[in-house]
Design an enzyme around this catalytic site. Structure first.
Site, PDB file in Angstrom:
ATOM      1  N   CYS A 112       0.816  -1.228   0.000  1.00 40.43           N
ATOM      2  CA  CYS A 112       0.000   0.000   0.000  1.00 40.43           C
ATOM      3  C   CYS A 112       0.844   1.271   0.000  1.00 40.43           C
ATOM      4  O   CYS A 112       0.325   2.357  -0.256  1.00 40.43           O
ATOM      5  CB  CYS A 112      -0.954  -0.001   1.187  1.00 40.43           C
ATOM      6  SG  CYS A 112      -1.999  -1.457   1.234  1.00 40.43           S
ATOM      7  N   HIS A 251      -3.521   6.875   2.951  1.00 41.70           N
ATOM      8  CA  HIS A 251      -3.913   5.620   2.304  1.00 41.70           C
ATOM      9  C   HIS A 251      -5.287   5.222   2.848  1.00 41.70           C
ATOM     10  O   HIS A 251      -5.524   5.242   4.055  1.00 41.70           O
ATOM     11  CB  HIS A 251      -2.879   4.540   2.607  1.00 41.70           C
ATOM     12  CG  HIS A 251      -3.365   3.163   2.303  1.00 41.70           C
ATOM     13  ND1 HIS A 251      -3.895   2.827   1.081  1.00 41.70           N
ATOM     14  CD2 HIS A 251      -3.429   2.044   3.064  1.00 41.70           C
ATOM     15  CE1 HIS A 251      -4.257   1.561   1.102  1.00 41.70           C
ATOM     16  NE2 HIS A 251      -3.990   1.057   2.292  1.00 41.70           N
ATOM     17  N   ASN A 281     -10.262  -0.455  -0.119  1.00 41.83           N
ATOM     18  CA  ASN A 281      -8.817  -0.284  -0.040  1.00 41.83           C
ATOM     19  C   ASN A 281      -8.204  -0.711  -1.376  1.00 41.83           C
ATOM     20  O   ASN A 281      -8.222  -1.893  -1.711  1.00 41.83           O
ATOM     21  CB  ASN A 281      -8.296  -1.155   1.119  1.00 41.83           C
ATOM     22  CG  ASN A 281      -6.790  -1.089   1.286  1.00 41.83           C
ATOM     23  OD1 ASN A 281      -6.068  -0.632   0.396  1.00 41.83           O
ATOM     24  ND2 ASN A 281      -6.309  -1.560   2.421  1.00 41.83           N
TER      25      ASN A 281
END
Ligand code: ACO
Length: 324
Positions: A112, A251, A281
């Site tokens: 990520c 994020h 996500n």
């Protein structure tokens, strides 16, 4: 300095999967997912749609926004952990489809945190060679890397891509700095194996498959603390106060992580970009997608201070400060 983001772009696949759709696949509910994660929908690749297709579209939109043509690009970096092919890199297919005839191209994987790490690379190339223009992309097809019978993970993730063109502008302050970190000790809390070995000498009976495995509660704890520390680290390094930052773009892991982070930083929610409810996500794509939305909606204007922060598998994490 003068290293700046010249333009941004993003791309989401057309297909949308709702929490109610997931109720038909695993033992879950819309109420559970919304309460625990804040996610309502996620975009998912359709048939024949791959990571690099999303990357190409996001990349083209970033080029258009920057007013830069593909042949001006000297390097393409794609941050991904869900490339359709291990070889070639997705970046090479992006180079082909954009017609970036003067670019070399490669992928990086920092889960990520991939976009922040790739942006840092882009910054350093341009700092060393002011004539270079670099296309930095975060792109994921995580729906192809999920165990769709594991309700702990399959509800969390989505597909998408975001991109930024990095270049040099005389007299502008631009990119300010980063605090980027990794720690491999706790990798088993969040991981995805490579494909099973085909070497007959290697016994891999315990190979759990090429999909995301996660200890959610543990990840939650580390994610909040790590992003908070990285933010304070980069602000201290650059001599900037959090109050002077116009927008925080974290994020998009899940709403509880974002709320906790905002609470620990004591930052007003109005100054935090949140779109996790729509996209879930999207790993390396989440920050550039949110950045692109913020730019296009006018939430970021010239000379604004923008703070990006991430946490992901590895563990990898960091924060990056940009003067727009
Ligand atoms: N639907 C219904 N019930 C579920 C689901 C689901 N989708 N998933 C888990 N449960 C159940 C569990 O089985 C458990 O049941 P039990 O009490 O009978 O054993 C119960 O819900 C509670 O499970 P927990 O895992 O303790 O739930 P928690 O409140 O911690 O929420 C979550 C889980 C959302 C994953 C949370 O831990 C979290 O947000 N973690 C962060 C992880 C993350 O965001 N990872 C993304 C990758 S890393 C990154 O991007 C930063």
């Amino acid at each position: 300095m003068g290293v700046v983001i010249l333009g941004t772009g993003s791309c989401l696949p057309a297909k949308i999967v709702t929490n109610h759709d997931l109720e038909k696949i695993v033992d879950t509910s819309d109420e559970w997912i919304q309460t625990r994660t804040g996610i309502r929908t996620r975009h998912v690749c359709g048939q024949d749609e791959q990571t690099y297709n999303l990357a190409v579209e996001a990349g083209q939109r970033a080029l258009d926004a920057a007013g830069v043509t593909a042949d001006e690009i000297g390097l393409i970096i794609v941050a991904t952990m869900s490339s359709h092919t291990l070889m070639p890199a997705s970046a090479c297919l992006v180079q082909r489809d954009l017609g970036a005839v003067n670019a070399f191209a490669y992928d990086i994987n920092a889960a990520c945190s991939g976009f922040l790490f790739a942006l840092d690379l882009g910054y350093r190339y341009v700092q060393a060679d002011h004539g270079m223009k670099i296309l930095v992309i975060g792109a994921e097809n995580l729906s192809s890397r999920l165990n769709w019978s594991d309700r702990n993970t399959c509800i969390l993730f989505g597909d998408g891509a975001g991109a930024a063109v990095v270049g040099y502008r005389e007299g502008k302050s631009g990119y300010m700095g980063s605090r980027l970190l990794s720690d491999g000790h706790l990798w088993k809390l969040l991981y995805m194996y490579a494909p099973k070995s085909s070497n007959p000498q290697i016994v891999t009976d315990d190979h759990p498959g090429t999909h995301i495995v996660m200890e959610g509660r543990e990840v939650f704890k580390y994610a909040v603390k790590a992003m908070e520390d990285a933010i304070h680290g980069v602000l201290a390094k650059e001599g900037v106060a959090l109050d002077d930052v116009k927008l925080l773009i974290p994020h998009q892991a899940n709403i509880r992580i974002l709320n906790k982070l905002a609470e620990r930083l004591a930052i007003d929610k109005e100054r935090v970009c949140i779109n996790v409810s729509e996209y879930g996500n999207t790993s390396a794509a989440s920050i550039p997608i949110a950045l692109d939305e913020a730019v296009r909606s006018g939430r970021i204007l010239q000379d604004d201070l923008v703070l990006l922060c991430s946490f992901g598998g590895g563990f990898t994490w960091g924060a990056t400060l940009i003067k727009w």
